[in-house]
Design a protein around this motif. Structure first.
Motif, PDB file in Angstrom:
ATOM      1  N   GLY A   1       0.806  -1.209   0.000  1.00  0.00           N
ATOM      2  CA  GLY A   1       0.000   0.000   0.000  1.00  0.00           C
ATOM      3  C   GLY A   1       0.838   1.258   0.000  1.00  0.00           C
ATOM      4  O   GLY A   1       2.058   1.234   0.183  1.00  0.00           O
ATOM      5  N   ASP A   2       0.159   2.400  -0.228  1.00  0.00           N
ATOM      6  CA  ASP A   2       0.803   3.729  -0.224  1.00  0.00           C
ATOM      7  C   ASP A   2       1.928   3.837  -1.239  1.00  0.00           C
ATOM      8  O   ASP A   2       2.841   4.663  -1.084  1.00  0.00           O
ATOM      9  CB  ASP A   2       1.352   4.077   1.165  1.00  0.00           C
ATOM     10  CG  ASP A   2       0.232   4.216   2.184  1.00  0.00           C
ATOM     11  OD1 ASP A   2      -0.863   4.646   1.788  1.00  0.00           O
ATOM     12  OD2 ASP A   2       0.466   3.887   3.360  1.00  0.00           O
ATOM     13  N   GLY A   3       1.892   3.000  -2.296  1.00  0.00           N
ATOM     14  CA  GLY A   3       2.877   3.107  -3.366  1.00  0.00           C
ATOM     15  C   GLY A   3       4.221   2.478  -3.083  1.00  0.00           C
ATOM     16  O   GLY A   3       5.188   2.771  -3.781  1.00  0.00           O
ATOM     17  N   TRP A   4       4.316   1.601  -2.069  1.00  0.00           N
ATOM     18  CA  TRP A   4       5.597   0.981  -1.715  1.00  0.00           C
ATOM     19  C   TRP A   4       5.576  -0.505  -2.040  1.00  0.00           C
ATOM     20  O   TRP A   4       4.574  -1.186  -1.835  1.00  0.00           O
ATOM     21  CB  TRP A   4       5.890   1.165  -0.223  1.00  0.00           C
ATOM     22  CG  TRP A   4       6.203   2.576   0.143  1.00  0.00           C
ATOM     23  CD1 TRP A   4       5.332   3.530   0.552  1.00  0.00           C
ATOM     24  CD2 TRP A   4       7.491   3.198   0.118  1.00  0.00           C
ATOM     25  NE1 TRP A   4       5.974   4.705   0.784  1.00  0.00           N
ATOM     26  CE2 TRP A   4       7.312   4.533   0.530  1.00  0.00           C
ATOM     27  CE3 TRP A   4       8.782   2.758  -0.212  1.00  0.00           C
ATOM     28  CZ2 TRP A   4       8.369   5.428   0.618  1.00  0.00           C
ATOM     29  CZ3 TRP A   4       9.827   3.655  -0.113  1.00  0.00           C
ATOM     30  CH2 TRP A   4       9.620   4.981   0.298  1.00  0.00           C
ATOM     31  N   TRP A   5       6.700  -1.014  -2.542  1.00  0.00           N
ATOM     32  CA  TRP A   5       6.901  -2.434  -2.787  1.00  0.00           C
ATOM     33  C   TRP A   5       8.095  -2.897  -1.949  1.00  0.00           C
ATOM     34  O   TRP A   5       8.929  -2.082  -1.535  1.00  0.00           O
ATOM     35  CB  TRP A   5       7.183  -2.720  -4.261  1.00  0.00           C
ATOM     36  CG  TRP A   5       5.976  -2.589  -5.141  1.00  0.00           C
ATOM     37  CD1 TRP A   5       4.692  -2.363  -4.757  1.00  0.00           C
ATOM     38  CD2 TRP A   5       5.970  -2.670  -6.572  1.00  0.00           C
ATOM     39  NE1 TRP A   5       3.865  -2.295  -5.847  1.00  0.00           N
ATOM     40  CE2 TRP A   5       4.620  -2.482  -6.981  1.00  0.00           C
ATOM     41  CE3 TRP A   5       6.945  -2.878  -7.548  1.00  0.00           C
ATOM     42  CZ2 TRP A   5       4.243  -2.504  -8.319  1.00  0.00           C
ATOM     43  CZ3 TRP A   5       6.560  -2.912  -8.882  1.00  0.00           C
ATOM     44  CH2 TRP A   5       5.233  -2.725  -9.259  1.00  0.00           C
ATOM     45  N   GLU A   6       8.175  -4.201  -1.731  1.00  0.00           N
ATOM     46  CA  GLU A   6       9.320  -4.786  -1.044  1.00  0.00           C
ATOM     47  C   GLU A   6      10.087  -5.648  -2.033  1.00  0.00           C
ATOM     48  O   GLU A   6       9.485  -6.352  -2.853  1.00  0.00           O
ATOM     49  CB  GLU A   6       8.865  -5.647   0.137  1.00  0.00           C
ATOM     50  CG  GLU A   6      10.021  -6.202   0.965  1.00  0.00           C
ATOM     51  CD  GLU A   6       9.541  -6.994   2.172  1.00  0.00           C
ATOM     52  OE1 GLU A   6      10.402  -7.441   2.950  1.00  0.00           O
ATOM     53  OE2 GLU A   6       8.312  -7.161   2.320  1.00  0.00           O
ATOM     54  N   GLY A   7      11.416  -5.562  -1.977  1.00  0.00           N
ATOM     55  CA  GLY A   7      12.212  -6.324  -2.929  1.00  0.00           C
ATOM     56  C   GLY A   7      13.598  -6.641  -2.412  1.00  0.00           C
ATOM     57  O   GLY A   7      13.983  -6.239  -1.304  1.00  0.00           O
ATOM     58  N   ILE A   8      14.337  -7.373  -3.247  1.00  0.00           N
ATOM     59  CA  ILE A   8      15.704  -7.772  -2.925  1.00  0.00           C
ATOM     60  C   ILE A   8      16.635  -7.148  -3.957  1.00  0.00           C
ATOM     61  O   ILE A   8      16.447  -7.335  -5.165  1.00  0.00           O
ATOM     62  CB  ILE A   8      15.847  -9.303  -2.949  1.00  0.00           C
ATOM     63  CG1 ILE A   8      14.869  -9.935  -1.944  1.00  0.00           C
ATOM     64  CG2 ILE A   8      17.268  -9.710  -2.628  1.00  0.00           C
ATOM     65  CD1 ILE A   8      14.817 -11.435  -2.027  1.00  0.00           C
ATOM     66  N   ALA A   9      17.632  -6.407  -3.482  1.00  0.00           N
ATOM     67  CA  ALA A   9      18.567  -5.737  -4.379  1.00  0.00           C
ATOM     68  C   ALA A   9      19.605  -6.735  -4.888  1.00  0.00           C
ATOM     69  O   ALA A   9      19.681  -7.891  -4.446  1.00  0.00           O
ATOM     70  CB  ALA A   9      19.249  -4.583  -3.653  1.00  0.00           C
ATOM     71  N   ALA A  10      20.419  -6.281  -5.827  1.00  0.00           N
ATOM     72  CA  ALA A  10      21.442  -7.138  -6.421  1.00  0.00           C
ATOM     73  C   ALA A  10      22.463  -7.602  -5.384  1.00  0.00           C
ATOM     74  O   ALA A  10      23.053  -8.677  -5.512  1.00  0.00           O
ATOM     75  CB  ALA A  10      22.132  -6.397  -7.556  1.00  0.00           C
ATOM     76  N   ASN A  11      22.676  -6.801  -4.334  1.00  0.00           N
ATOM     77  CA  ASN A  11      23.649  -7.182  -3.304  1.00  0.00           C
ATOM     78  C   ASN A  11      23.054  -8.091  -2.230  1.00  0.00           C
ATOM     79  O   ASN A  11      23.712  -8.408  -1.242  1.00  0.00           O
ATOM     80  CB  ASN A  11      24.249  -5.934  -2.655  1.00  0.00           C
ATOM     81  CG  ASN A  11      23.185  -5.085  -1.959  1.00  0.00           C
ATOM     82  OD1 ASN A  11      22.024  -5.468  -1.891  1.00  0.00           O
ATOM     83  ND2 ASN A  11      23.602  -3.923  -1.471  1.00  0.00           N
ATOM     84  N   GLY A  12      21.793  -8.517  -2.425  1.00  0.00           N
ATOM     85  CA  GLY A  12      21.154  -9.421  -1.490  1.00  0.00           C
ATOM     86  C   GLY A  12      20.381  -8.753  -0.387  1.00  0.00           C
ATOM     87  O   GLY A  12      19.667  -9.435   0.360  1.00  0.00           O
ATOM     88  N   ALA A  13      20.491  -7.424  -0.261  1.00  0.00           N
ATOM     89  CA  ALA A  13      19.751  -6.715   0.781  1.00  0.00           C
ATOM     90  C   ALA A  13      18.280  -6.639   0.402  1.00  0.00           C
ATOM     91  O   ALA A  13      17.924  -6.495  -0.773  1.00  0.00           O
ATOM     92  CB  ALA A  13      20.323  -5.307   0.964  1.00  0.00           C
ATOM     93  N   SER A  14      17.422  -6.729   1.403  1.00  0.00           N
ATOM     94  CA  SER A  14      15.985  -6.621   1.167  1.00  0.00           C
ATOM     95  C   SER A  14      15.449  -5.392   1.867  1.00  0.00           C
ATOM     96  O   SER A  14      15.972  -4.962   2.906  1.00  0.00           O
ATOM     97  CB  SER A  14      15.259  -7.871   1.673  1.00  0.00           C
ATOM     98  OG  SER A  14      15.428  -8.014   3.072  1.00  0.00           O
ATOM     99  N   GLY A  15      14.393  -4.821   1.286  1.00  0.00           N
ATOM    100  CA  GLY A  15      13.814  -3.621   1.877  1.00  0.00           C
ATOM    101  C   GLY A  15      12.749  -3.032   0.980  1.00  0.00           C
ATOM    102  O   GLY A  15      12.297  -3.653   0.008  1.00  0.00           O
ATOM    103  N   LEU A  16      12.347  -1.807   1.294  1.00  0.00           N
ATOM    104  CA  LEU A  16      11.255  -1.130   0.599  1.00  0.00           C
ATOM    105  C   LEU A  16      11.787  -0.155  -0.446  1.00  0.00           C
ATOM    106  O   LEU A  16      12.893   0.385  -0.311  1.00  0.00           O
ATOM    107  CB  LEU A  16      10.383  -0.374   1.604  1.00  0.00           C
ATOM    108  CG  LEU A  16       9.819  -1.180   2.779  1.00  0.00           C
ATOM    109  CD1 LEU A  16       9.034  -0.262   3.700  1.00  0.00           C
ATOM    110  CD2 LEU A  16       8.954  -2.326   2.294  1.00  0.00           C
ATOM    111  N   PHE A  17      10.947   0.081  -1.474  1.00  0.00           N
ATOM    112  CA  PHE A  17      11.263   1.090  -2.499  1.00  0.00           C
ATOM    113  C   PHE A  17       9.944   1.534  -3.137  1.00  0.00           C
ATOM    114  O   PHE A  17       8.954   0.792  -3.118  1.00  0.00           O
ATOM    115  CB  PHE A  17      12.220   0.535  -3.559  1.00  0.00           C
ATOM    116  CG  PHE A  17      11.677  -0.652  -4.310  1.00  0.00           C
ATOM    117  CD1 PHE A  17      10.975  -0.493  -5.494  1.00  0.00           C
ATOM    118  CD2 PHE A  17      11.868  -1.947  -3.821  1.00  0.00           C
ATOM    119  CE1 PHE A  17      10.469  -1.586  -6.179  1.00  0.00           C
ATOM    120  CE2 PHE A  17      11.366  -3.036  -4.496  1.00  0.00           C
ATOM    121  CZ  PHE A  17      10.668  -2.860  -5.688  1.00  0.00           C
TER     122      PHE A  17
END
Length: 577
Positions: free
Chosen positions: A60-76
Motif C-alpha cells: 500500500g501507499d505506493g511501496w513495494w518490497e524487494g531484494i537488491a542485487a547485493n542481497g539486501a531486502s527492503g522497501l522502495f
C-alpha cells in the motif's frame, strides 16, 4: 504403506520443484531513478538501472518490497521502477535471500476499462484497443518530456528520429521529489524542469504553440486557429444486438461547415480522458455527471444534451485544446466504425502528452520568477475562496429553488383556494342582486393566485436552474487549479534547490540557468491558463447574471400583469344603489 510413502515423497519433490520454478520466474523490475532510501527505516539504497526482485506488491501507499542485487531486502517506491518481462530477467538471487513461494507469485492485475454508464463492448473486443494507453503503463515522471536544449528559452526540437523514442539522462546532483504521488511528479512537471527525460520526435507545425503578453501585460495564449461553435441535436435512442443493448446517439455539428457526426456518451467520455492525458497543465472541464438509472427518460436525455453542448463549446473556446488533433477527430471523423477506430488508435499513440506539451512551445515571454510565483500564489488563494463561495452559493440557490417550487407554490395555492372559496360563498347569496360583479372579481382573484402558484413551480427552470448549472460548472473548472498551482510551486522549489547547490559547489551555473528557463515555461503556461480562466469568468458570469435578472424581471412582471388584470375586475363592482 510403501506406496503411500512413495506418493508423499513424489508430492514433496514436485512442491520443491514448483517452488524453485516460482522463484526463478519471480517478478523483476529495473530502477528508472536513483533511490536514496533510509536503511534504518527498512528502505533500500538503489541506483538507476539496477534490477531488483520483487517480494511484495501489496504494502500500500505506493511501496513495494524487494531484494537488491547485493542481497539486501527492503522497501522502495513502485513509481521508481519499470517491470521487466519474465524472459528478460537476469539470474535469480541466492536461495537464502528468496522470499516465500506465495510472495513471489505473480499478482492478478485488473485493468479498469472505464466503461461508465454506456456499453464499450465494440471497443473492448478490438485487441488493438484493449488495455490502458501506453503513457499510463510507466510512471508519470518517466513519461514526462523536457526540452533537451542548452538554450533555456528554446523550445524547438528538430532532431529527426524514430517517433516516440525516449532517453533517460542523469541530472547531476538535483534530487527528485521523494513524494512520487504529488501533482508536480505525476504531471511530469518535475521531469521537465530538471531535464531528466527527453523525447526525440519531429513536431508538426500544427503542434507548435506560443505565449505572448496581452494589453494588460499578462501571459496569454496566441490563438492560431479558427473560432467555432458546436451544437448537439437530435438525441435518438438506438439499440444493437437485436435490442439487447440500448444507447442514445447525438448529432454533433460545428460552425465550420463540416457534416454532422453521430456520437454516444462513451465517445465524449473517451475524448475527455484523452484531453486530460494530453494536457496536464491545462483546465479540461469535467464531463456532466454520469447516471445509471433513468438515463433514457426524455427529460434526462434533453438535460444531458444541453450539458454536453455546454461542455463541448467550453472545450472549443480554449485557444489550445480547440486546435488539437484528437478533438478534430471527434468532431469530423465519419460514423463508420473503421474510420472512428483508426483515429482513436492514432490519438492513443500520441506521444506529445503530459509534460511533452512544453516541447510544442515555440516561444514564451521572459518573466520575473518572483513576480510569477506571487501571481500564481495569489490566484491559488483566490481560486480557493471562489470555490468555497460558489459551493455556498450553490447550496443557497438549490435551497431557494426547492422553496420556490415547493412551499412558495403551496402557499399561493392555499391563498388562491381560500379566495376562490370566498367567491363561491358570495355566489351562494340567494338574491344575487347585491354582489354579482364582486363575486366574479373575487373568484377571478382566487384563480389568479392559483396561476401564480403554477408560475412559481415552472419558474426555476428559467432562472435558478441555469444559474445553478453555471455555478456547478465553475466548481468543476476550479478543481483543476490546485494541481496547476502545485506544479508551479514545485518548479519554483527546484530553482531554489539548485541555487543552494550552486552555493555549495555541487552543480554548475549553466544547469541552474537551464532549470530556470524551463521553470519560466511552466510559469508562462500557468499564468496563460489563469488569464484565460479569468477572461472566461468575466464573460460567463456577466451572461449568467444578466440572464438570471432578465428572467426574474420577466417573471415578476408577469405576476404584476396577472394582478393588474385581476384588479381591473373590481372597477366593475357597483357600491351605490
Amino acid at each position: 504403506m510403501c506406496i503411500v510413502s512413495a506418493l508423499r515423497v513424489w508430492t514433496l519433490a514436485n512442491r520443491l520443484e514448483f517452488a524453485s520454478n516460482t522463484l526463478i520466474m519471480a517478478l523483476r523490475a529495473r530502477l528508472l531513478y536513483d533511490f536514496e532510501g533510509d536503511p534504518s527505516a527498512g528502505e533500500l539504497v538503489l541506483t538507476e538501472g539496477e534490477v531488483v526482485t520483487i517480494i511484495r506488491q501489496d504494502l500500500g501507499d505506493g511501496w513495494w518490497e524487494g531484494i537488491a542485487a547485493n542481497g539486501a531486502s527492503g522497501l522502495f517506491p513502485e513509481t521508481y521502477v519499470e517491470l521487466l518481462d519474465l524472459g528478460s530477467n537476469p539470474a535469480p538471487v541466492a536461495a537464502a535471500a528468496a522470499p516465500p513461494v506465495a510472495s513471489a507469485a505473480i499478482p492478478d492485475i485488473h485493468v479498469d476499462s472505464g466503461a461508465g454508464d454506456e456499453n464499450w463492448d465494440d471497443w473492448d473486443d478490438d485487441v488493438e484497443d484493449s488495455g490502458p494507453p501506453a503513457a499510463a503503463a510507466v510512471p508519470a515522471a518517466a513519461s514526462a518530456i523536457p526540452v533537451a536544449s542548452s538554450d533555456p528559452n528554446n523550445f524547438n526540437l528538430t532532431s529527426p528520429s524514430r517517433r516516440g523514442s525516449t532517453t533517460i539522462s542523469r541530472t547531476g546532483t538535483i534530487r527528485k521529489n521523494i513524494n512520487r504521488f504529488s501533482s508536480f511528479v505525476k504531471s511530469g512537471g518535475e521531469a521537465f524542469v530538471i531535464g531528466s527525460v527527453s523525447l526525440k520526435i519531429q513536431l508538426k507545425s500544427s503542434d507548435k504553440l506560443a505565449i505572448g503578453l496581452d494589453t494588460l501585460h499578462c501571459p496569454s495564449w496566441q490563438f492560431r486557429g479558427d473560432h467555432y461553435t458546436c451544437a448537439i441535436s437530435e438525441p435518438t435512442k438506438k439499440s444493437k444486438y437485436k435490442g439487447i443493448k440500448s444507447f442514445t446517439a447525438y448529432q454533433v455539428s460545428t460552425s465550420r461547415g463540416v457534416a454532422s457526426v453521430s456520437r454516444r456518451f462513451k465517445h465524449f467520455d473517451w475524448l475527455h480522458d484523452r484531453l486530460v492525458e494530453k494536457f496536464t497543465m491545462l483546465v479540461v472541464p469535467p464531463l456532466p455527471d454520469k447516471q445509471y438509472s433513468g438515463r433514457y427518460g426524455e427529460e434526462f436525455i434533453e438535460k444531458r444534451r444541453e450539458k454536453l453542448e455546454i461542455w463541448l463549446n467550453r472545450v472549443a473556446r480554449h485557444p489550445v485544446i480547440s486546435q488539437c488533433a484528437v478533438l478534430d477527430h471527434f468532431l469530423t471523423s465519419g460514423d463508420s466504425e473503421k474510420e472512428w477506430k483508426a483515429g482513436k488508435r492514432k490519438a492513443e499513440k500520441d506521444t506529445v502528452v503530459g509534460s511533452a506539451f512544453f516541447l510544442a512551445l515555440e516561444s514564451v515571454p521572459s518573466l520575473s520568477l518572483e513576480n510569477s510565483d506571487q501571481e500564481v500564489e495569489n490566484f491559488g488563494r483566490f481560486s480557493r475562496h471562489m470555490d468555497e463561495t460558489l459551493l455556498s452559493l450553490k447550496d443557497k440557490l438549490t435551497n431557494h429553488c426547492e422553496k420556490v417550487s415547493g412551499p412558495f407554490k403551496r402557499e399561493f395555492q392555499k391563498l388562491g383556494t381560500s379566495l376562490h372559496s370566498l367567491g363561491t360563498c358570495f355566489e351562494s347569496d340567494q338574491k344575487q342582486s347585491h354582489s354579482p360583479d364582486l363575486t366574479k372579481a373575487i373568484i377571478h382573484t382566487g384563480q389568479t393566485y392559483s396561476n401564480i402558484a403554477l408560475a412559481y413551480e415552472e419558474q426555476p427552470k428559467n432562472d435558478l436552474i441555469p444559474l445553478i448549472d453555471g455555478v456547478k460548472e465553475y466548481v468543476g473548472l476550479l478543481s483543476s487549479f490546485p494541481d496547476i498551482v502545485q506544479v508551479h510551486k514545485g518548479a519554483v522549489g527546484k530553482v531554489q534547490e539548485c541555487e543552494k547547490l550552486v552555493e555549495e559547489g555541487k552543480t554548475s551555473d549553466q544547469e541552474v540557468a537551464d532549470v530556470k528557463g524551463r521553470t519560466n515555461a511552466v510559469s508562462a503556461v500557468a499564468l496563460a491558463e489563469i488569464n484565460h480562466f479569468q477572461r472566461e469568468r468575466v464573460a460567463d458570469f456577466k451572461q449568467l447574471m444578466t440572464h438570471f435578472l432578465k428572467e426574474q424581471i420577466a417573471f415578476h412582471q408577469s405576476i404584476i400583469s396577472k394582478l393588474t388584470e385581476s384588479l381591473q375586475n373590481y372597477d366593475q363592482v357597483t357600491t351605490e344603489y
